[in-house]
Design a protein around this motif. Structure first.
Motif, PDB file in Angstrom:
ATOM      1  N   PRO A 356       0.816  -1.226   0.000  1.00 34.41           N
ATOM      2  CA  PRO A 356       0.000   0.000   0.000  1.00 34.41           C
ATOM      3  C   PRO A 356       0.843   1.266   0.000  1.00 34.41           C
ATOM      4  N   GLU A 357       2.045   1.213   0.575  1.00 33.70           N
ATOM      5  CA  GLU A 357       2.897   2.391   0.583  1.00 33.70           C
ATOM      6  C   GLU A 357       3.327   2.756  -0.844  1.00 33.70           C
ATOM      7  N   GLU A 358       3.764   1.747  -1.595  1.00 40.05           N
ATOM      8  CA  GLU A 358       4.197   1.996  -2.967  1.00 40.05           C
ATOM      9  C   GLU A 358       3.011   2.364  -3.852  1.00 40.05           C
ATOM     10  N   ARG A 359       1.867   1.761  -3.572  1.00 43.12           N
ATOM     11  CA  ARG A 359       0.661   2.111  -4.337  1.00 43.12           C
ATOM     12  C   ARG A 359       0.327   3.588  -4.158  1.00 43.12           C
ATOM     13  N   ALA A 360       0.446   4.118  -2.960  1.00 46.12           N
ATOM     14  CA  ALA A 360       0.182   5.535  -2.711  1.00 46.12           C
ATOM     15  C   ALA A 360       1.189   6.407  -3.460  1.00 46.12           C
ATOM     16  N   ARG A 361       2.469   6.020  -3.444  1.00 42.28           N
ATOM     17  CA  ARG A 361       3.496   6.818  -4.139  1.00 42.28           C
ATOM     18  C   ARG A 361       3.222   6.862  -5.642  1.00 42.28           C
ATOM     19  N   LEU A 362       2.851   5.700  -6.196  1.00 40.99           N
ATOM     20  CA  LEU A 362       2.569   5.653  -7.633  1.00 40.99           C
ATOM     21  C   LEU A 362       1.348   6.506  -7.983  1.00 40.99           C
ATOM     22  N   ALA A 363       0.307   6.421  -7.149  1.00 37.63           N
ATOM     23  CA  ALA A 363      -0.910   7.198  -7.414  1.00 37.63           C
ATOM     24  C   ALA A 363      -0.630   8.689  -7.339  1.00 37.63           C
ATOM     25  N   LEU A 364       0.145   9.110  -6.360  1.00 39.24           N
ATOM     26  CA  LEU A 364       0.440  10.538  -6.205  1.00 39.24           C
ATOM     27  C   LEU A 364       1.321  11.049  -7.334  1.00 39.24           C
ATOM     28  N   ALA A 365       2.271  10.237  -7.783  1.00 40.84           N
ATOM     29  CA  ALA A 365       3.121  10.656  -8.896  1.00 40.84           C
ATOM     30  C   ALA A 365       2.291  10.790 -10.177  1.00 40.84           C
ATOM     31  N   ARG A 366       1.372   9.866 -10.391  1.00 44.45           N
ATOM     32  CA  ARG A 366       0.503   9.940 -11.571  1.00 44.45           C
ATOM     33  C   ARG A 366      -0.410  11.163 -11.498  1.00 44.45           C
ATOM     34  N   LEU A 367      -0.919  11.429 -10.293  1.00 41.00           N
ATOM     35  CA  LEU A 367      -1.763  12.611 -10.118  1.00 41.00           C
ATOM     36  C   LEU A 367      -0.988  13.881 -10.431  1.00 41.00           C
ATOM     37  N   ALA A 368       0.230  13.989  -9.925  1.00 43.35           N
ATOM     38  CA  ALA A 368       1.036  15.188 -10.147  1.00 43.35           C
ATOM     39  C   ALA A 368       1.357  15.367 -11.633  1.00 43.35           C
ATOM     40  N   GLU A 369       1.596  14.270 -12.333  1.00 45.35           N
ATOM     41  CA  GLU A 369       1.903  14.371 -13.764  1.00 45.35           C
ATOM     42  C   GLU A 369       0.726  14.935 -14.536  1.00 45.35           C
ATOM     43  N   ARG A 370      -0.485  14.479 -14.199  1.00 41.48           N
ATOM     44  CA  ARG A 370      -1.669  15.054 -14.835  1.00 41.48           C
ATOM     45  C   ARG A 370      -1.859  16.505 -14.430  1.00 41.48           C
ATOM     46  N   ALA A 371      -1.683  16.783 -13.140  1.00 38.20           N
ATOM     47  CA  ALA A 371      -1.918  18.137 -12.640  1.00 38.20           C
ATOM     48  C   ALA A 371      -0.912  19.123 -13.219  1.00 38.20           C
ATOM     49  N   PHE A 372       0.344  18.688 -13.358  1.00 38.45           N
ATOM     50  CA  PHE A 372       1.399  19.573 -13.873  1.00 38.45           C
ATOM     51  C   PHE A 372       1.409  19.607 -15.396  1.00 38.45           C
ATOM     52  N   ARG A 373       0.618  18.731 -16.021  1.00 39.38           N
ATOM     53  CA  ARG A 373       0.360  18.747 -17.455  1.00 39.38           C
ATOM     54  C   ARG A 373       1.594  18.406 -18.310  1.00 39.38           C
ATOM     55  N   ARG A 374       2.487  17.611 -17.752  1.00 42.52           N
ATOM     56  CA  ARG A 374       3.680  17.165 -18.474  1.00 42.52           C
ATOM     57  C   ARG A 374       4.376  16.096 -17.642  1.00 42.52           C
ATOM     58  N   PRO A 375       5.252  15.295 -18.263  1.00 43.41           N
ATOM     59  CA  PRO A 375       5.984  14.290 -17.487  1.00 43.41           C
ATOM     60  C   PRO A 375       6.768  14.952 -16.359  1.00 43.41           C
ATOM     61  N   LEU A 376       6.828  14.260 -15.221  1.00 44.08           N
ATOM     62  CA  LEU A 376       7.544  14.808 -14.076  1.00 44.08           C
ATOM     63  C   LEU A 376       9.047  14.705 -14.287  1.00 44.08           C
ATOM     64  N   GLU A 377       9.735  15.756 -13.920  1.00 49.50           N
ATOM     65  CA  GLU A 377      11.180  15.662 -13.832  1.00 49.50           C
ATOM     66  C   GLU A 377      11.523  14.937 -12.534  1.00 49.50           C
ATOM     67  N   GLU A 378      12.715  14.349 -12.470  1.00 46.03           N
ATOM     68  CA  GLU A 378      13.062  13.522 -11.319  1.00 46.03           C
ATOM     69  C   GLU A 378      12.965  14.282 -10.000  1.00 46.03           C
ATOM     70  N   PRO A 379      13.415  15.554  -9.908  1.00 44.60           N
ATOM     71  CA  PRO A 379      13.244  16.279  -8.642  1.00 44.60           C
ATOM     72  C   PRO A 379      11.774  16.415  -8.234  1.00 44.60           C
ATOM     73  N   GLN A 380      10.880  16.613  -9.215  1.00 45.00           N
ATOM     74  CA  GLN A 380       9.461  16.707  -8.901  1.00 45.00           C
ATOM     75  C   GLN A 380       8.931  15.366  -8.400  1.00 45.00           C
ATOM     76  N   ARG A 381       9.345  14.283  -9.054  1.00 45.93           N
ATOM     77  CA  ARG A 381       8.897  12.954  -8.637  1.00 45.93           C
ATOM     78  C   ARG A 381       9.333  12.657  -7.204  1.00 45.93           C
ATOM     79  N   LYS A 382      10.593  12.982  -6.894  1.00 49.13           N
ATOM     80  CA  LYS A 382      11.094  12.760  -5.542  1.00 49.13           C
ATOM     81  C   LYS A 382      10.339  13.609  -4.527  1.00 49.13           C
ATOM     82  N   ALA A 383      10.007  14.836  -4.912  1.00 47.28           N
ATOM     83  CA  ALA A 383       9.298  15.725  -3.993  1.00 47.28           C
ATOM     84  C   ALA A 383       7.914  15.181  -3.654  1.00 47.28           C
ATOM     85  N   VAL A 384       7.185  14.707  -4.684  1.00 49.50           N
ATOM     86  CA  VAL A 384       5.833  14.177  -4.462  1.00 49.50           C
ATOM     87  C   VAL A 384       5.890  12.949  -3.560  1.00 49.50           C
TER      88      VAL A 384
END
Length: 770
Positions: A356-384
């Protein structure tokens, strides 16, 4: 400014209405570059020498325009701003001035073509322009949250309004930010996150001490209870999440007097009745109340309502009745326990992940990618991911940590702002092409007032979106999508001043049938027409000529039409009302005064919002039209307005506005058809424009506008251009605006072609690098 110059400027602005229809060809083709010399030699040079240069010469020529030495187009091309000004003066027949020999229609065409060619050539080398970084406005923010998470963003009533520039709230230069605004965004994000992933149901037990508070006539017991020894109320509060819950209250009493102690319980201000408390300390009464909980603070009040005190009673045990509140407990059964569509959407496709921990990380990263309207850069992915991990490390439960990730995403500048940097090397004009994701974002917020969907992001990812043919296909697809209503809600409500209708209140005594529900239906009718023209790719002239509309039962009755039902239905309109939006009660109401119609406001609306002819503000101390009952009964509206035609400072604008406004007098101040005005006089039916053109009633107005379809199309295109780009049009944009107009004119006036022209224009796809 002297009165003569001011009067001349007013006449110039107002006279744009009276362009000779024959001098404005129905299908005007933009002169090609370097055509100006040919036009000059062909005829325009002779006309200028004979009828213009006689005045425009010397050391201080009118308008600082010296044409006496003009031997070719290059002389005027060195000052393109003057060419723009000269074009306006000639097309509006403001030049030659009164008293001089007028230009024939052919002469107007030849000189105007020359000046337009010069102005267009000067604009051809201009850059795409630069847009200030924009944040999402209220509509864009709400729609983005809806499409991102499937919940409605309920903005607080005190959420700051967006500023407006050039008529729209999409303009980067005026979309200001402040600490207060960021606080509101943060609070909104927290509320949204709690709705998407509510925390688990954890019973909360509050006992006497810092948790329960009471009046002065109460005291705590040694066991941490609260003894109400006189009528009073024990109060506590819970921070709750949306869902259901169960309140439990433990009570016992020290009995005295002829009846048992009684307690009244209120939750969130709502009463839940009175209970008799016959129990003792060893076996307290447990009162349970099921609740529907909301986000925020839930207050609980337990009141002692029948105090009894008789100190002279022979039995000491019967002298004093007291109520004791042992504890108050709230067990929450939130949406997380019951199942949430928004939660399921957030974790869609990830349920098979065992951790469940990894599932939450994956869901939040996917959400941020949609919200930011472009693929996440690695610093953004780490931040989320880091936000979630830090919350868990600090002891926050799983749901609370997911909430923290959602709040981080929705309050991030990468979501709230739309930066555009461009990519690649500057072209010859110093312009950079928007990168595919920037272009996808600009397109989606233009057509949907929301973020890109997956199909648009996939096109951006493949790199094909930057190709004109793919961009055109995406426009066609998106306009057929129901989300294209966002263009109506964002653009049409401002272009047609519908947002002002929300705060317009006709006089209740004069118009008792007007109601908030009728106002909403008026706005909805206009939005439905706009959305239908977009969705079905109808001619843009339907905005001022549609013979059909959609009405609900109340609005149909308002129009004097027998309703098919109370539901929204399509209706054929009577001939007098086949004016598109100009026959809608929404526009007719917002361009009226509270107690009567306003030919001035209606005429001004047509000039400025439909034909793009801005008028100067009225001169100071202009006075108002007499509205007292005696004047209304004694004089027609035209007679009461006649004083403005006698005043030279007012006459220029009123000669242009009034005939248009009077042509709509057959509709009252809330859009109902009528034959008599407020004073009982037969309604006015129009009038004569300054060039002698007669307008007779609504049908005459429609014909006059349709005869100038080129102006209407160009202005509508310019409005869409401004709304889409987030900046005002510049003189250098002339060549682009004319190309947008011509594309529409050459393709049967289709709305889709006008929108496609905006999207395919260079300013939409590029930005100036400087």
């Amino acid at each position: 400014m002297g009165p003569c110059l001011r009067h001349a400027l007013i006449l110039l602005s107002a006279s744009t209405l009276v362009l000779g229809l024959a001098s404005e060809p129905r299908r005007r083709t933009e002169p090609t570059r370097q055509e100006s010399e040919r036009l000059f030699a062909q005829r325009a040079g002779k006309v200028i020498a004979a009828k213009c240069a006689t005045c425009h010469q010397g050391t201080n020529p009118p308008g600082k325009l010296d044409l006496s030495a003009m031997r070719g187009a290059k002389a005027l091309a060195t000052a393109p701003g003057l060419a723009e000004k000269a074009l306006l003066y000639v097309r509006t027949r403001h030049m030659p001035p009164a008293g001089s020999a007028p230009l024939t229609r052919e002469e107007v065409d030849s000189v105007a073509a020359l000046f337009e060619a010069i102005a267009s050539e000067a604009a051809a080398d201009a850059g795409a322009g630069r847009v200030t970084v924009r944040r999402l406005n209220r509509l864009e923010y709400s729609n983005s949250v809806r499409d991102l998470l499937g919940v409605e963003a309920k903005l607080a009533p005190d959420f700051p309004n967006d500023d407006v520039g050039y008529g729209f709230d999409t303009i980067g230069d005026v979309l200001s930010t402040s600490p207060l605004l960021f606080e509101k965004y943060l609070a909104s994000a927290e509320s949204i996150a709690a709705e998407v992933v509510p925390t688990k149901a954890t019973p909360t037990v509050l006992r006497q001490g810092s948790d329960l508070s009471g009046p002065e006539n109460s005291r705590p017991t040694e066991d941490g209870e609260l003894n109400l020894f006189a009528n009073g109320t024990a109060t506590t509060a819970f921070l709750t999440s949306p869902g259901t819950g169960r309140l439990r209250v433990a009570l016992w009493a020290q009995q005295a007097g002829p009846e048992p102690a009684k307690a009244a319980i209120r939750v969130g201000g709502q009463g839940y009745g009175t209970v008799e408390v016959k129990s003792s300390r060893s076996a307290p009464l447990i009162v349970e109340i099921p609740l529907d909980l909301k986000q925020g603070e839930t207050r609980v009040d337990v009141s002692f309502v029948n105090d009894y005190y008789n100190p002279s009673h022979s039995d000491p045990a019967q002298r004093d009745r007291n109520l004791v509140v042992s504890w108050v407990e709230l067990r929450q059964e939130t949406a997380a326990v019951q199942g949430s569509a928004a939660r399921d959407r957030l974790f869609s496709g990830l349920s098979a992940t065992s951790d469940p921990e990894e599932r939450a990380r994956l869901a939040l990263a996917r959400l941020a990618e949609r919200a930011f309207r472009r693929p996440l850069e690695e610093p953004q992915r780490k931040a989320v991911r880091g936000v979630f991990d830090r919350a868990r490390k600090d002891g926050v439960d799983w749901e609370g940590a997911v909430q923290a990730g959602i709040v981080y995403t929705l309050s991030s500048p990468s979501f709230l702002f739309r930066p555009e940097f461009g990519t690649g090397k500057p072209d010859a004009q110093g312009d950079l092409a928007l990168d595919p994701y920037e272009l996808a974002t600009r397109l989606s917020y233009f057509l949907w007032a929301s973020l890109p969907d997956q199909a648009l992001l996939d096109s951006a990812k493949s790199g094909t979106l930057t190709r004109p043919e793919e961009l055109g296909k995406q426009v066609e697809r998106m306009l057929r999508d129901p989300r294209s209503r966002g263009l109506a809600e964002g653009f049409a409500t401002q272009w047609l001043l519908l947002r002002k209708l929300a705060i317009t209140q006709p006089d209740k005594k004069t118009f008792p049938s007007f109601s908030p529900e009728l106002r909403d239906a008026m706005i909805e009718e206009t939005l439905r027409l706009f959305a239908r023209i977009v969705r079905e790719n109808l001619p843009v002239t339907e905005f001022v000529a549609s013979a059909t509309t959609e009405l609900d039962g109340a609005l149909a009755r308002h129009y004097g039409i027998e309703p098919k039902s109370d539901a929204w239905q399509r209706y054929e309109l009577p001939p007098e009302r086949r004016l598109g939006v100009l026959g809608h009660a929404s526009v007719l109401t917002v361009t009226s005064n509270p107690n009567r119609t306003s030919p001035v406001k209606r005429g001004k609306f047509v000039l400025e919002q439909v034909l793009g002819t801005p008028l100067p503000p009225p001169p100071p101390n202009v006075g108002v039209i007499a509205d007292d009952s005696d004047s209304v009964r004694a004089f027609t509206i035209r007679e009461r307005m006649s004083r403005h035609l006698r005043d030279p400072a007012c006459a220029g604008c009123h000669r242009a506005m009034d005939p248009i406004g009077f042509s709509l007098e057959s509709f009252d101040a809330i859009g109902r058809a009528r034959k008599l005005d407020e004073g009982g006089f037969p309604v006015e039916r129009g009038g004569d424009l300054p060039d002698g053109t007669k307008i007779e009633g609504p049908i005459g107005l429609k014909r006059a506008i349709l005869a100038r379809e080129g102006e209407f199309v160009r202005h509508l295109g310019a409005q869409l251009f401004t709304y889409a780009l987030g900046r005002g049009p510049r003189p250098e944009d002339r060549v682009h605006l004319n190309a947008i107009r011509d594309r529409c004119l050459e393709n049967k006036l289709r709305m889709g072609e006008l929108i496609r022209g905006v999207v395919l224009s260079k300013p939409f796809r590029y930005r100036t690098s400087r």
